[in-house]
Design a protein around this motif. Structure first.
Motif, mmCIF file in Angstrom:
data_model
loop_
_atom_site.group_PDB
_atom_site.id
_atom_site.type_symbol
_atom_site.label_atom_id
_atom_site.label_comp_id
_atom_site.label_asym_id
_atom_site.label_seq_id
_atom_site.Cartn_x
_atom_site.Cartn_y
_atom_site.Cartn_z
ATOM 1 N N SER A 341 0.855 -1.183 0.000
ATOM 2 C CA SER A 341 0.000 0.000 0.000
ATOM 3 C C SER A 341 0.885 1.226 0.000
ATOM 4 O O SER A 341 2.082 1.158 0.324
ATOM 5 N N ALA A 342 0.290 2.361 -0.335
ATOM 6 C CA ALA A 342 1.034 3.615 -0.282
ATOM 7 C C ALA A 342 1.444 3.927 1.149
ATOM 8 O O ALA A 342 2.565 4.391 1.405
ATOM 9 N N GLU A 343 0.555 3.653 2.085
ATOM 10 C CA GLU A 343 0.862 3.933 3.491
ATOM 11 C C GLU A 343 2.045 3.094 3.973
ATOM 12 O O GLU A 343 2.919 3.584 4.707
ATOM 13 N N ALA A 344 2.084 1.829 3.575
ATOM 14 C CA ALA A 344 3.191 0.965 3.976
ATOM 15 C C ALA A 344 4.517 1.464 3.419
ATOM 16 O O ALA A 344 5.554 1.388 4.092
ATOM 17 N N ALA A 345 4.491 1.984 2.201
ATOM 18 C CA ALA A 345 5.721 2.475 1.576
ATOM 19 C C ALA A 345 6.341 3.604 2.389
ATOM 20 O O ALA A 345 7.578 3.722 2.460
ATOM 21 N N LEU A 346 5.525 4.411 3.031
ATOM 22 C CA LEU A 346 6.046 5.557 3.769
ATOM 23 C C LEU A 346 6.787 5.161 5.040
ATOM 24 O O LEU A 346 7.544 5.968 5.591
ATOM 25 N N THR A 347 6.603 3.943 5.511
ATOM 26 C CA THR A 347 7.294 3.519 6.728
ATOM 27 C C THR A 347 8.716 3.032 6.448
ATOM 28 O O THR A 347 9.526 2.934 7.368
ATOM 29 N N LEU A 400 6.858 11.907 -0.834
ATOM 30 C CA LEU A 400 7.033 11.824 0.620
ATOM 31 C C LEU A 400 8.062 10.755 0.988
ATOM 32 O O LEU A 400 8.898 10.952 1.878
ATOM 33 N N PHE A 401 8.010 9.626 0.276
ATOM 34 C CA PHE A 401 8.987 8.556 0.499
ATOM 35 C C PHE A 401 10.400 9.045 0.219
ATOM 36 O O PHE A 401 11.330 8.794 1.004
ATOM 37 N N MET A 402 10.604 9.734 -0.891
ATOM 38 C CA MET A 402 11.938 10.195 -1.258
ATOM 39 C C MET A 402 12.427 11.275 -0.307
ATOM 40 O O MET A 402 13.616 11.332 0.036
ATOM 41 N N ALA A 403 11.533 12.141 0.151
ATOM 42 C CA ALA A 403 11.936 13.183 1.096
ATOM 43 C C ALA A 403 12.445 12.564 2.389
ATOM 44 O O ALA A 403 13.467 12.986 2.949
ATOM 45 N N ASP A 404 11.743 11.552 2.885
ATOM 46 C CA ASP A 404 12.177 10.888 4.111
ATOM 47 C C ASP A 404 13.437 10.064 3.881
ATOM 48 O O ASP A 404 14.302 9.959 4.755
ATOM 49 N N THR A 405 13.568 9.468 2.702
ATOM 50 C CA THR A 405 14.779 8.712 2.373
ATOM 51 C C THR A 405 16.004 9.625 2.428
ATOM 52 O O THR A 405 17.029 9.276 3.034
ATOM 53 N N LEU A 406 15.918 10.785 1.816
ATOM 54 C CA LEU A 406 17.047 11.715 1.841
ATOM 55 C C LEU A 406 17.355 12.159 3.266
ATOM 56 O O LEU A 406 18.529 12.313 3.643
ATOM 57 N N GLY A 407 16.316 12.357 4.067
ATOM 58 C CA GLY A 407 16.545 12.712 5.454
ATOM 59 C C GLY A 407 17.292 11.640 6.212
ATOM 60 O O GLY A 407 18.190 11.917 7.021
ATOM 61 N N GLN A 408 16.951 10.381 5.953
ATOM 62 C CA GLN A 408 17.629 9.278 6.619
ATOM 63 C C GLN A 408 19.063 9.110 6.113
ATOM 64 O O GLN A 408 19.976 8.803 6.883
ATOM 65 N N LEU A 409 19.284 9.324 4.825
ATOM 66 C CA LEU A 409 20.643 9.261 4.291
ATOM 67 C C LEU A 409 21.524 10.312 4.952
ATOM 68 O O LEU A 409 22.674 10.044 5.332
#
Length: 570
Positions: A341-347, A400-409
């Motif tokens: 799901s889209a929601e799962a992807a965001l986690t 949103l996924f990519m924004a959080d990914t960059l934050g984690q990187l």
């Protein structure tokens, strides 16, 4: 692009096309609109730094978060902290050769790439890199050094890439073919970095081809319109070599391998091997020959997410590379199947990166006795484009996924990263890895995630939040070289979130503004950037919103499904 063994087993028996080896898309030249004037981005520094101590949210020097008097949750940022540096090379992308020379020369594509603010373009593109004969493609086979010549004579040449890099004001990273020779790679370094008239010999390679002198290839560059060197500092040797096909790479290869390479063994990749009358050179041979042409370059080795996976590939790279490893390359895609799901992807970003980088650093400590820069030179949401049947990579969820990914990187000290990719082409199921659709000129939602991070700043600051970062709101606080402060907020819910930001230690009056991407739903294929659904190529008609003057705190409502970049300037 990358696949893990676990992912391969999930899709057993299914023949799919790898992300970096898509069917070349039909991308006919499009007449560009007239973009406005764009400012050239600042060129990134050329020295990689080793990973530093990363921010630990369990040790933030902040008091417990409480609610403001009006009930708003408090988000606290400690501006007195020294800050954790963010390597500017974290904000890169990939520009594959199948984009083609006509598209790389389009005014709208150049303007949108400039406005994006990225600073590293990885070329010539994923798995194609292992089959790209640079000289044959540059000369149209007139001086081909390979039996097959240039496999894709219609694709971008080295000169086309050079022109695009210069037009967009970026740096480049080139992935040389592991199937070529070390002196062939050295001649390519000479083509980009050498000086006309340099008589330094490159010599005859293991296949008997004479690669002449540095100046010879610099002259070819000059003859094709670029007398001055480009000076590429970042290089890789091969793409995802561990994923070789068993019919070309040998018994160590997975049945589901996708790369046309001569080995799947990490030790052989590093040291080379002799097979009958054939001599295959390894990473160490390539690095030595390339650095003889330009000692200032940095050469990355192909790694894996889990060092002991793929037959202990990562540990073998470290053991054999030793002091000769300049940086370690990882590719990561969150899913090798359709996300549930889209929601799962965001986690996924919050779940993935801390452990992955910790494992790699632990292997560095054990095997190398030192830590070297980690380069995530490909990443996106779904590994197999053909399995993204819900087209989530084209939707707001991916922003949103990519924004959080960059934050984690950034949080976990990754030195550089390259989103996959700037432009790609639609798969048969309608999905697309690319940030720009070359057929329509439309920017995908994920474009704006990378754009906002390129405006973020140069340091991370400690931030304390009462929200669940994986499902509700995640925050990243920062500071720029000029002393301005930033706060990037990602609202993953359908609910407007009213919060109060407090910048501890930030005295005086500050001017606040916000750049905002938002969408109606996670599944939306478009959103707005600063209230504009289709900004100009240079974003001149989508300025940040003025939030007025603040003194240490700001009340803010994060819209549903949004990324907000708030900045305070003194």
């Amino acid at each position: 692009m990358m696949r893990s063994l676990r992912a391969i087993l999930l899709i057993w028996g299914l023949v799919v096309l790898a992300a970096c080896t898509p069917t070349p898309p039909a991308i006919p030249p499009t007449q560009a609109s007239s973009p406005g004037t764009t400012a050239s981005p600042t060129t990134a520094a050329t020295t990689l730094v080793s990973p530093t101590e990363v921010l630990d949210s369990t040790e933030l020097p902040l008091t417990p978060t409480t609610a403001a008097l009006d009930g708003r949750p408090l988000i606290r940022i400690d501006t007195t902290a020294p800050g954790q540096p963010i390597d500017p090379r974290l904000f890169g992308t990939n520009a594959p050769a199948w984009i083609g020379p006509s598209n790389l020369g389009r005014d709208d594509v150049i303007a949108m790439t400039q406005a994006l603010g990225t600073n590293i373009l990885r070329i010539p593109g994923g798995s194609w890199s292992n089959a790209y004969s640079w000289l044959a493609c540059e000369t149209g086979d007139a001086q081909s050094n390979t039996e097959d010549g240039c496999y894709w004579p219609w694709a971008a040449r080295p000169t086309d890439f050079l022109n695009f890099v210069r037009a967009t004001g970026q740096e480049a990273m080139w992935t040389v073919s592991i199937n070529g020779t070390s002196k062939e790679a050295a001649a390519l370094v000479a083509f980009f970095n050498g000086s006309v008239g340099d008589t330094t010999p490159i010599g005859v390679d293991v296949r008997g081809y004479d690669w002449k002198t540095v100046g010879h290839w610099a002259q070819l560059r000059a003859d094709n319109g670029n007398p001055e060197p480009l000076g590429i500092k970042l290089w890789e040797v091969g793409n995802e070599v561990y994923g070789g096909k068993p019919d070309t790479g040998g018994s160590d290869c997975s049945e589901w391998g996708w790369e046309d390479v001569w080995t799947c063994d990490g030790t052989e990749y590093m040291l080379g091997k002799i097979a009958g009358s054939e001599i295959h050179e390894g990473y160490l041979d390539f690095r030595d020959a390339m650095r003889e042409v330009d000692p200032s370059i940095l050469v990355g080795a192909v790694g894996v997410e889990e060092p002991d996976s793929w037959s202990d590939w990562g540990n073998e790279i470290m053991r054999e590379g030793g002091e000769n490893l300049d940086f370690y390359v990882i590719h990561h895609y969150a899913y090798s199947e359709q996300p549930p799901s889209a929601e799962a992807a965001l986690t996924r970003p919050q779940e993935t990166w801390a452990e992955m980088i910790a494992q790699t650093n632990a292997a560095f400590d054990t095997t190398l006795g030192r830590r070297i820069p980690i380069a995530v030179t490909e990443y996106n949401l779904v590994a197999f484009q053909d399995l993204d049947n819900d087209q989530l990579m084209t939707r707001a969820v991916n922003a949103l996924f990519m924004a959080d990914t960059l934050g984690q990187l950034a949080t976990h000290g990754v030195a550089m990263a390259n989103q996959w990719d700037l432009a790609n082409g639609r798969a048969n199921n309608g999905t697309d890895y690319g940030m720009i659709d070359m057929d329509t000129g439309i920017r995908a939602p994920q474009y704006y995630a990378l754009l906002l991070w390129t405006r973020f700043g140069t340091q991370l600051l400690p931030v304390e939040s009462p929200f669940a970062a994986d499902t509700t709101l995640s925050f990243y606080a920062g500071r720029a070289e000029d002393g301005s402060l930033s706060l990037l907020a990602i609202n993953k819910t359908a609910t407007p979130q009213e919060v109060r930001f407090e910048w501890l230690g930030a005295s005086g009056t500050w001017q606040a503004s916000v750049d905002l991407f938002m969408a109606d739903t996670l599944e939306a294929t478009a959103g707005t950037f600063n209230q504009n659904p289709n900004p100009a190529f240079d974003l001149a008609d989508a300025p940040a919103e003025d939030l007025g003057q603040v003194e240490g705190s700001l009340d803010y409502t994060a819209p549903p499904f949004s990324i907000s970049l708030i900045r305070l300037e003194s």
